[in-house]
Motif scaffolding. Structure first.
Motif: not given
Length: 1006
Positions: A404-406, A426-431, A449-455, A465-472
């Motif tokens: 799943v990519t999206g 593994q392959n999701i880029s849009s949630l 590879n998550l590039s788009r997150l809409e919640i 979380p400070p770990e958000i820095s890993s959402w590169s």
């Protein structure tokens, strides 16, 4: 020595005789083939054609009994026309010239090839009409003339070619009628008339006589009326494609009685009526009747099609429930029913009996849970079910959807927490999960590879979380109207690819990070309706791409950083805070009058009705006594009166001395905040300030003082009156640049017009135009650059990306789209940091829908070397002509050559294609003054080739071009998945002449 037996001697004799015959053939027909090679530009792809070998050994030639019978010359980069001596090959039976660069009118020279039975001249550059005597090709069985530029009517004589089994006329410019005589072709098995703009066409009733027809391919042909029931006579039909037309009415029930129909494509029409309930076609594998006006329920009989793989019913007006029998089809891969009026629950067995790859049910009125087994087959690539009334928790089985990519489930009524495995698929880029009732906290880790997150509009809570820095890879993050608390961590500002951030409507508190580390790409920042406090960080001014800033309804205090005035904001909202002091000068105007309300201690130096004046009695300025104020008023009045009298006397004396002088009246129209006056411009229109001269007039560099420094002024003039063409260019420039805003499009500040002159005032760009840096003989040292400076590759790539962003905005984000029509290196300007801006919109055109009777045509404009080939003879306006011109610019950037610089009569694009076709190393075509970056430059060279494809449909969109350019980064900046295949950039898939959209939903998501 033993003598050979008589039979052996006979064999040797026969062999020798046949060898002599073969040699005789080689001598008699070899010359014709070598002459053909020469006439077609001696392409390197035919290097094996020589006088020392037999033509029967050449891979492109077929022989029988020592004579040429076939020529397979597809994709050989053949140039020129078809010579008349081709039929000296008297036994020629089949010819394939598919996908070359052959020009001219229809090759009637083939009339002399009396044995010709197969002729494929598709995907070339033929023009004109098909000849009325085309039936002279009397033996022809296969005729493929598609992908050219033939116009007018299809001649009725084509119905006399009784031997035809295949007739392909797709993707031309036919604009006449469809001849009913085609119905006389009783042996015809394939009929392809797709993608032509036929005038008021209907499917001729005579087509019912095509009893052997298996493939009927007629999408995009402007068909109108109803689908004729006479098509039911085509008992051998296997494929029916009438998509992209204007058909209406009900689908004739007889169409579903075909016994051998394997595929039906009827999408994107305007059909109406119900889908018949009786479907008697057990061999159907694909059904596509999407994009119509079909009504009624989905027939349960679809479930009886046990070989059905693809079922596309989207974008209709279907109602009722989805039959459970469809979910039980063992071969079903693709199920798309979005944009209908379907109700009820989704059948729970979807995915349980087949390997679903695509599941799209959005924009309906469906209820109940999402099926539990959607991913059971392990092949699902997307789950799209937004805008329904679905409820319940997300099934945990989605955690196993590795392909799943999206996932798009927004605007439903889902509840509960997101299964943890979905965040890291593994392959999701849009949630996209906005508009539900999901709860829980943000995870510390998401998919690489998550590039788009809409919640947005959910019930998520907790801290960021400070770990958000890993959402590169995060590009878009929308989390409005949740319950997040705590401070915004400084680690958040390290996300260098973030462009859109919405955190409004939460309970965030504390101060904003004082340093903004890597938000260099951010264009939208919305933190409204939180509990943020402290001062607004001046570091926000470093976000050069920021267009929208909303910090309203917080508790910010202190003064507004004046540095924010340097941003090119199109939207600013700082209302309902505790800010104090004066509004920065850049914002103290009517454009931002509602940006600062409900800040009692803010003041304005202008007449902003929403704020008190900084010099009023309520301000903190010094108060004067009434006597002093009265004296000041009287003195000011006296000085004013004296000045007026003096000016009147001087002016009267001046008029007496120069009675014949004509006064010039100027009209000023501004499009941005003005920090200079009309007088600043007019007083400096001198020869000393001229920096360029063109056909319409001169360009001046005029100093207007700080903070702007300089502006550029283009003067459109004539000794007496404005030329109509110049008037049109002026109007186009003002209409377009006055209404659009983009960081990669030059900014039109204002315009001034008089009776015989028109002035366009632009922002001044220090490094002027790209062509001067690529092709200028002498570049003056600027900004610390040494004389003889050559643009390095990183700067060239930066320029290419910037220009592509500007064109992409015009083509894809403007409504209606804008076509520039004169893209070239001299119209790409560079600021002090070598950021590119598209300029000169005098020839630009807004692609509004043509009115009845208009063909969407335009006069030919532009610059030599940048013309798209089709523009010279069709004058049709679309975005692809800009793509071609931009492809030439890319070739200029990588080769250093000028647009008209090639070998002999070839321009740059033709030279590049010839170089590539000869099999020479791409590196040999690159600019020798650039060291290193060979991989990236080779990729852009090949992208330039793709953009300059001769067939418009083969060119990518500017959105695709921009995506490829953005990926041309050093390898160490790319993930492993993206590094693969970079060394061998295969242009072949992108050079395909035909492309088909398989999911309109995917286009909506871009």
């Amino acid at each position: 020595m033993t003598q050979p037996s008589p039979p052996l001697l006979l064999y040797i004799f026969i062999f020798l005789i046949s060898g002599v015959t073969s040699q005789q053939f080689s001598t008699s027909e070899q010359t014709t083939l070598l002459n053909l090679k020469q006439a077609w530009g001696d392409p390197p792809s035919l290097a094996n054609w020589n006088s020392t070998s037999s033509p029967c050994t050449w891979t492109e030639i077929q022989c029988r009994k020592g004579s040429v019978t076939g020529m397979q010359l597809q994709s050989k980069l053949l140039l020129g026309t078809i010579p008349p001596f081709i039929c000296d090959l008297s036994n020629l039976e089949n010819v394939s010239l598919h996908d070359n660069l052959i020009t001219g009118e229809f090759p009637t020279v083939f009339y002399n090839c009396s044995k010709l039975i197969e002729l494929d001249i598709s995907q070339n550059m033929f023009v004109g009409t098909l000849p009325d005597d085309i039936d002279r090709l009397s033996q022809l069985k296969i005729a493929d003339f598609g992908g050219n530029n033939f116009t007018g009517d299809i001649p009725p004589a084509i119905g006399n070619l009784s031997a035809l089994t295949q007739l392909l006329l797709y993707q031309n410019l036919f604009n006449g009628t469809v001849p009913p005589e085609i119905g006389n072709l009783s042996n015809l098995e394939t009929l392809g008339l797709a993608y032509n703009d036929f005038a008021h066409p209907e499917i001729p009733s005579e087509f019912r006589k095509l009893n052997n027809l298996k493939i009927f391919w007629m999408p995009g042909t402007n068909l109108a009326g109803k689908i004729p029931s006479s098509l039911s006579n085509l008992v051998n039909l296997e494929l029916l494609d009438l998509s992209l037309n204007n058909l209406e009415g009900e689908i004739p029930p007889e169409l579903f009685l075909f016994q051998n129909l394997d595929r039906m494509f009827l999408y994107k029409n305007t059909l109406s009526g119900q889908i018949p309930a009786v479907i008697q076609s057990p061999n159907l594998t694909q059904i596509d009747i999407s994009m119509n006006r079909l009504t009624g329920p989905i027939p349960d009989d679809f479930g009886k099609l046990q070989k059905l793989e693809v079922l596309n019913l989207y974008s209709n007006q279907l109602s009722g429930q989805i039959p459970a029998s469809i979910s039980q089809i063992p071969t079903l891969r693709v199920f798309k029913v979005f944009r209908n009026k379907l109700t009820g629950e989704l059948p729970p067995e979807f995915g349980l009996h087949s390997k679903l790859e695509s599941f799209e049910v959005s924009d309906n009125q469906l209820t109940g849970n999402l099926p539990e087994n959607l991913c059971a087959g392990g092949s699902l690539a997307g789950v799209i079910a937004f805008s329904n009334n679905l409820t319940g928790h997300l099934p945990r089985s989605l955690e196993s959807c590795d392909k799943v990519t999206g996932i798009q489930l927004y605007n439903n009524n889902f509840t509960g927490e997101i299964p943890s495995g979905i965040w890291t698929l593994q392959n999701i880029s849009s949630l996209r999960l906005s508009g539900n009732s999901f709860s829980g906290e943000l995870p510390s880790k998401v998919a690489w590879n998550l590039s788009r997150l809409e919640i947005s509009d959910n019930k998520f809570s907790g801290r960021i979380p400070p770990e958000i820095s890993s959402w590169s890879k995060l590009n878009v993050f929308k989390a409005s109207n949740n319950m997040f608390t705590g401070e915004i961590p400084s680690e958040f500002t390290t996300l260098s690819e973030l462009t859109v951030l919405y955190l409004d409507g939460n309970s965030l508190s504390g101060e904003l990070p004082s340093e903004i580390k890597s938000w260099n790409s951010l264009t939208i920042l919305n933190l409204a309706r939180n509990k943020l406090s402290g001062q607004i960080p001046p570091s926000l001014a470093s976000l050069e791409d920021l267009l929208e800033l909303d910090l309203s309804e917080n508790q910010f205090s202190g003064q507004i950083p004046p540095q924010l005035g340097n941003l090119r904001l199109t939207s600013l909202n700082l209302s309902s805070n505790k800010l104090t002091g004066r509004i920065p000068t850049s914002f103290d105007n009517m454009a931002y009058q509602n940006s600062f309300i409900n800040n009692p201690n803010l003041c304005s130096t202008t007449q902003n009705s929403n704020l008190h004046n900084c010099f009023s009695k309520n301000s903190h300025t010094r108060k004067f006594s009434p006597k002093i104020i009265a004296m000041i008023i009287i003195l000011s009045a006296f000085v004013l009166l004296a000045t007026i009298l003096f000016v009147l006397f001087v002016f009267r004396d001046y008029q007496k001395k120069q009675p014949k002088r004509i006064r010039t009246t100027w009209k000023l129209t501004s499009f941005h905040k003005m920090d200079f006056t009309e007088a600043n411009i007019l007083s400096c229109m001198t020869e000393a300030n001229v920096i360029g001269t063109g056909g319409a007039g001169k360009v001046y560099r005029i100093e207007v003082g700080q903070p702007r420094g300089y502006v550029a002024v283009k003067r459109i003039w004539n000794n007496k009156t404005i030329d109509p063409n110049q008037e049109n260019e002026f109007t186009s420039e003002v209409q377009i640049l006055g209404s659009i805003r983009h960081s990669n499009i030059v900014k039109l500040l204002c315009c001034l017009s008089s009776l015989n002159s028109k002035l366009l005032v632009y922002e001044y760009l220090e490094h002027q135009s790209l062509d001067k840096w690529l092709h200028g003989k002498k570049i003056k040292p600027k900004a610390g650059l040494v004389p003889g400076f050559v643009l390095d590759w990183p700067r060239r790539l930066q320029i290419a990306i910037g220009a592509a962003q500007g064109l992409c905005y015009m083509h894809h984000d403007c409504s209606p789209p804008i076509v520039h029509r004169d893209v070239k290196s001299s119209n790409i300007l560079l600021d002090s940091e070598f950021n590119a801006k598209i300029a000169d919109f005098g020839l630009a055109k807004i692609l509004e829908k043509p009115k009845p009777g208009e063909g969407g045509l335009s006069s030919i404009v532009g610059s030599m070397g940048y013309f798209a080939p089709e523009y010279a003879y069709t004058t049709r306006i679309n975005e692809r002509i800009d793509v071609y011109s931009f492809g030439v610019v890319l070739l200029e950037l990588v080769t250093g050559k000028e647009a008209n610089e090639g070998d002999g009569d070839l321009n740059l694009a033709e030279w590049a294609w010839k170089h590539y076709g000869e099999g020479d190393s791409v590196v040999g075509a690159l600019d020798p003054e650039i060291n290193g970056y060979m991989e990236e430059m080779s990729t852009v060279f090949k992208l330039g080739l793709i953009c300059t494809s001769t067939l418009p449909s083969s060119r990518p969109s500017m959105k695709d071009v921009l995506e490829i350019l953005r990926r041309c980064n050093p390898l160490d900046q790319l993930p492993e998945e993206m590094k693969q295949g970079r060394e061998e950039f295969d242009v072949a898939p992108l050079l395909k002449r035909e492309s088909y959209i398989t999911s309109y939903q995917e286009l909506d998501d871009i």
